[in-house]
Design a protein around this motif. Structure first.
Motif, mmCIF file in Angstrom:
data_model
loop_
_atom_site.group_PDB
_atom_site.id
_atom_site.type_symbol
_atom_site.label_atom_id
_atom_site.label_comp_id
_atom_site.label_asym_id
_atom_site.label_seq_id
_atom_site.Cartn_x
_atom_site.Cartn_y
_atom_site.Cartn_z
ATOM 1 N N LYS A 171 -4.798 -56.875 -25.198
ATOM 2 C CA LYS A 171 -3.799 -57.729 -24.559
ATOM 3 C C LYS A 171 -4.396 -59.079 -24.167
ATOM 4 O O LYS A 171 -3.750 -60.128 -24.300
ATOM 5 C CB LYS A 171 -3.236 -57.028 -23.325
ATOM 6 N N ALA A 172 -5.658 -59.053 -23.707
ATOM 7 C CA ALA A 172 -6.329 -60.290 -23.290
ATOM 8 C C ALA A 172 -6.899 -61.061 -24.470
ATOM 9 O O ALA A 172 -7.307 -62.224 -24.317
ATOM 10 C CB ALA A 172 -7.445 -59.967 -22.304
ATOM 11 N N GLY A 173 -6.957 -60.424 -25.635
ATOM 12 C CA GLY A 173 -7.513 -61.079 -26.813
ATOM 13 C C GLY A 173 -9.013 -61.250 -26.767
ATOM 14 O O GLY A 173 -9.551 -62.241 -27.276
ATOM 15 N N VAL A 174 -9.721 -60.279 -26.169
ATOM 16 C CA VAL A 174 -11.174 -60.373 -26.043
ATOM 17 C C VAL A 174 -11.842 -59.143 -26.647
ATOM 18 O O VAL A 174 -11.239 -58.074 -26.751
ATOM 19 C CB VAL A 174 -11.610 -60.523 -24.565
ATOM 20 N N LYS A 175 -13.094 -59.316 -27.035
ATOM 21 C CA LYS A 175 -13.918 -58.216 -27.530
ATOM 22 C C LYS A 175 -15.030 -57.933 -26.532
ATOM 23 O O LYS A 175 -15.362 -58.777 -25.693
ATOM 24 C CB LYS A 175 -14.509 -58.577 -28.896
ATOM 25 N N ALA A 176 -15.607 -56.760 -26.640
ATOM 26 C CA ALA A 176 -16.698 -56.382 -25.733
ATOM 27 C C ALA A 176 -17.840 -57.386 -25.844
ATOM 28 O O ALA A 176 -18.196 -57.811 -26.942
ATOM 29 C CB ALA A 176 -17.197 -54.980 -26.061
ATOM 30 N N PRO A 177 -18.432 -57.777 -24.723
ATOM 31 C CA PRO A 177 -19.519 -58.763 -24.750
ATOM 32 C C PRO A 177 -20.778 -58.183 -25.363
ATOM 33 O O PRO A 177 -21.020 -56.974 -25.312
ATOM 34 C CB PRO A 177 -19.729 -59.086 -23.274
ATOM 35 N N THR A 178 -21.592 -59.058 -25.933
ATOM 36 C CA THR A 178 -22.860 -58.633 -26.527
ATOM 37 C C THR A 178 -24.063 -59.166 -25.756
ATOM 38 O O THR A 178 -25.189 -58.766 -26.021
ATOM 39 C CB THR A 178 -22.959 -59.100 -27.987
ATOM 40 N N THR A 179 -23.826 -60.081 -24.807
ATOM 41 C CA THR A 179 -24.910 -60.637 -23.996
ATOM 42 C C THR A 179 -24.498 -60.650 -22.531
ATOM 43 O O THR A 179 -23.311 -60.556 -22.196
ATOM 44 C CB THR A 179 -25.266 -62.078 -24.412
ATOM 45 N N TRP A 180 -25.477 -60.799 -21.671
ATOM 46 C CA TRP A 180 -25.205 -60.865 -20.233
ATOM 47 C C TRP A 180 -24.184 -61.959 -19.902
ATOM 48 O O TRP A 180 -23.302 -61.755 -19.075
ATOM 49 C CB TRP A 180 -26.504 -61.168 -19.485
ATOM 50 N N ASP A 181 -24.329 -63.108 -20.531
ATOM 51 C CA ASP A 181 -23.461 -64.241 -20.210
ATOM 52 C C ASP A 181 -21.984 -63.925 -20.435
ATOM 53 O O ASP A 181 -21.114 -64.540 -19.808
ATOM 54 C CB ASP A 181 -23.849 -65.470 -21.046
#
Length: 433
Positions: A171-181
């Motif tokens: 829904k948010a159009g995001v994927k799981a992060p790969t870095t701390w940032d």
């Protein structure tokens, strides 16, 4: 998935101090270890006989009678007697029995918290050729080794990964992060999609939070002990780790007060939180929390932990087996342990109770390989590390959790917290000699 609850197994502080005093003081441990290593003779292939008394925790071990039916069929003259003890009481009762000289033949241990037992006065070294040490996830095997002697054999495995609401991420159009940032922005995006908090952080502020800080310090390129066995906790990497953890709370994506451990899954299902940094057992429990079969498949995804400056290291946890030095049926005990270490047995344990195998090859079985939500945990296990094999790690990790709380609540700087934990760790030492 299964696992003794994160906070139900390892309340060890008082018992740890007792056992550490019994086993790890004095000046002769090096000579004892050398002698013990030399005494670890091979175990043959003749059928096991006699009685093997086994102590284990409830949960994973509750199905062992079923899992070992082939072992009993192949060894008709052996009797295996199980004593299952509630998780919260297990180590306390085992320590007391060992101190009284009344322990079992075989006992279950936990790779993340077994260091205080790795001593020839408590456990027999693993016999030569009993198992192939290279067949296990390296961190799990390493967790049972002290002074180049192996004392335990891995049984099942777990580590941490991201478990998140895939529906909210879509829904948010995001994927799981790969870095701390990318972590805080990801959590904020999940909040924007409807979650109250992006991250559900279990706030016991105890040993388990301290283990999290260790994991983050590894990701930042740090160590916990130097090559010569000295604590290395007052470092830039540890400061970065504590700041990273605190950022979840200071940014508002996590709450310093909730959820508690028992609230974690209901919060996740209801949308009060949208992500957990947790173990694989959660995946198999969410349908129950949602009271709806298939909820997990349509709402949940997993991903490896985001990488810090040095990568995506994680903790190494699970179950292992050791044979006590005071046990009476050593030959049959090791044959029992050898059977439990076989890939087929570990797959049978998974099919019966969902305990994930510690043997790498067992993950190729279709029963496991066909479950995509487990892929992130396999990836993470290949990057997992063992905690320091010193008896005071439990105390140090508990104190570290308290220091993390102060920083997360804005009462202390990360640099001050790292200095405090270093001073504390130096005061308790390592108790390895």
């Amino acid at each position: 998935m299964s696992n003794p609850s994160r906070r139900g197994v390892l309340r060890l502080t008082a018992g740890t101090a007792l056992l550490g005093t019994l086993a790890l003081t004095g000046c002769g441990r090096g000579a004892e270890t050398t002698a013990a290593k030399a005494a670890a003779k091979p175990i043959g292939t003749t059928p096991a006989t006699g009685t093997v008394n086994v102590w284990a925790t409830q949960d994973d071990a509750s199905v062992l009678d079923k899992v070992i039916k082939p072992f009993k069929a192949a060894n008709p003259d052996v009797t295996v007697k199980f004593t299952l003890i509630p998780n919260s009481e297990y180590y306390t009762k085992l320590q007391a029995a060992i101190a009284a000289g009344k322990g079992p033949d075989v006992a279950q241990f936990f790779p993340e918290s077994q260091a205080q037992f790795l001593d020839p006065s408590i456990l027999r070294p693993v016999p030569d050729g009993l198992v192939d040490s290279g067949s296990f996830f390296k961190s799990l095997w390493d967790a049972g080794v002290a002074e180049d002697v192996a004392y335990t054999v891995p049984w099942y495995a777990y580590t941490y990964a991201l478990v998140y609401r895939a529906d909210l991420a879509k829904k948010a159009g995001v994927k799981a992060p790969t870095t701390w940032d990318g972590m805080v922005p990801f959590f904020k995006a999940l909040q924007g999609a409807g979650a109250v908090h992006g991250l559900g952080a279990d706030n016991g502020w105890d040993i388990f939070n301290g283990q999290d800080a260790a994991m983050y310090a590894w990701q930042a390129g740090g160590t916990l002990l130097s090559a010569d066995g000295k604590w290395t906790l007052d470092t830039p990497a540890m400061v970065d780790a504590i700041k990273y953890n605190a950022s979840f709370f200071t940014s508002g994506v996590a709450d310093t007060a909730t959820p508690t451990f028992l609230d974690s899954q209901p919060y996740f299902v209801s949308g009060k939180t949208a992500c957990m940094i947790t173990g694989p057992w959660v995946v198999g429990q969410l349908d129950t929390a949602a009271k709806k079969t298939g909820w997990t498949a349509s709402h949940v995804a997993t991903a490896p932990l985001p990488a810090g400056a040095a990568g995506s290291a994680s903790i190494s946890g699970g179950g292992s087996w050791g044979v006590l030095a005071t046990g009476g049926n050593t030959d049959a005990s090791w044959k029992f342990v050898r059977y439990l270490s076989q890939p087929g047995t570990q797959v049978a344990q998974f099919k019966t109770y969902s305990s994930l195998p510690a043997v790498v090859s067992a993950w190729d079985d279709p029963a496991i390989k066909g479950q995509p939500l487990l892929d992130a945990f396999f990836t993470q296990l290949t990057k997992a590390r063992a905690f320091p094999q010193v008896s005071t790690w439990q105390q140090v990790a508990t104190r570290l959790g308290k220091e993390m709380e102060a920083v997360a609540k804005g009462k202390e700087t990360a640099a001050k917290a790292a200095a405090n934990i270093q001073a504390y760790a130096e005061s308790v030492g390592t108790s390895t000699k």
